[in-house]
Write a protein that holds these residues in place. Structure first.
Motif, mmCIF file in Angstrom:
data_model
loop_
_atom_site.group_PDB
_atom_site.id
_atom_site.type_symbol
_atom_site.label_atom_id
_atom_site.label_comp_id
_atom_site.label_asym_id
_atom_site.label_seq_id
_atom_site.Cartn_x
_atom_site.Cartn_y
_atom_site.Cartn_z
ATOM 1 N N GLU A 74 114.675 27.850 -1.480
ATOM 2 C CA GLU A 74 114.975 26.546 -1.453
ATOM 3 C C GLU A 74 113.891 25.656 -0.555
ATOM 4 N N LYS A 75 113.442 26.425 0.429
ATOM 5 C CA LYS A 75 112.484 25.822 1.191
ATOM 6 C C LYS A 75 111.096 25.733 0.463
ATOM 7 N N LEU A 76 110.818 26.697 -0.700
ATOM 8 C CA LEU A 76 109.713 26.544 -1.488
ATOM 9 C C LEU A 76 109.799 25.654 -2.714
ATOM 10 N N GLY A 77 110.908 25.117 -2.774
ATOM 11 C CA GLY A 77 111.253 23.799 -3.924
ATOM 12 C C GLY A 77 111.963 24.299 -4.916
ATOM 13 N N PHE A 78 112.650 25.509 -4.968
ATOM 14 C CA PHE A 78 113.439 25.984 -6.105
ATOM 15 C C PHE A 78 114.743 26.072 -5.737
ATOM 16 N N GLY A 79 115.369 25.225 -4.935
ATOM 17 C CA GLY A 79 116.817 25.313 -4.691
ATOM 18 C C GLY A 79 117.660 24.926 -5.894
ATOM 19 N N ASP A 80 117.172 24.146 -7.027
ATOM 20 C CA ASP A 80 117.912 24.124 -8.071
ATOM 21 C C ASP A 80 117.795 24.968 -9.044
ATOM 22 N N LEU A 81 117.183 25.897 -8.912
ATOM 23 C CA LEU A 81 116.942 27.286 -9.540
ATOM 24 C C LEU A 81 117.546 28.379 -9.174
#
Length: 92
Positions: A74-81
Motif C-alpha cells: 500500500e505504501k508503494l502505491g499498490f493498495g488497490d491491487l
C-alpha cells in the motif's frame, strides 16, 4: 584558472538513498518477474499504468529475497491491487 585547480575547498559528503540500498539481482532470482514486467511494457507501448500487477509482483519478489527493504505494498502505491483484486484485472 586558479579556481579550477582548487579541489580542497569543498568536500563532497555522500549520503545513503532515502529508501536504503537497492542491490542488483546478481543471481537472477527475480529475472522471471522482471522479464514479465518488461514484456508487458513493450506490449502496451510503455504505458506503465497497464502493467501495475507485474510491477507489484516484481517488487514483491525483490522484497521476499531481501533485494530491497520490506515495505507494505500500500505504501508503494499498490493498495488497490491487494486482496486478490489484481487477479481479476489480469484475466480480463
Amino acid at each position: 584558472m586558479s579556481t579550477a585547480m582548487n579541489f580542497g575547498s569543498k568536500s563532497f559528503q555522500p549520503r545513503p538513498p532515502d529508501k536504503g540500498s537497492f542491490p542488483l539481482d546478481h543471481f537472477g532470482e527475480c529475472e522471471h518477474f522482471k522479464e514479465r514486467f518488461l514484456k508487458c511494457l513493450r506490449d502496451r507501448r510503455f504505458e506503465n499504468a497497464l502493467c501495475r500487477s507485474e510491477s507489484r509482483d516484481y517488487l514483491q519478489c525483490r522484497m521476499d529475497r531481501r533485494l530491497m527493504a520490506q515495505e507494505p505494498l500500500e505504501k508503494l502505491g499498490f493498495g488497490d491491487l491487494t486482496g486478490g483484486k489484481s487477479e481479476a484485472k489480469t484475466q480480463v
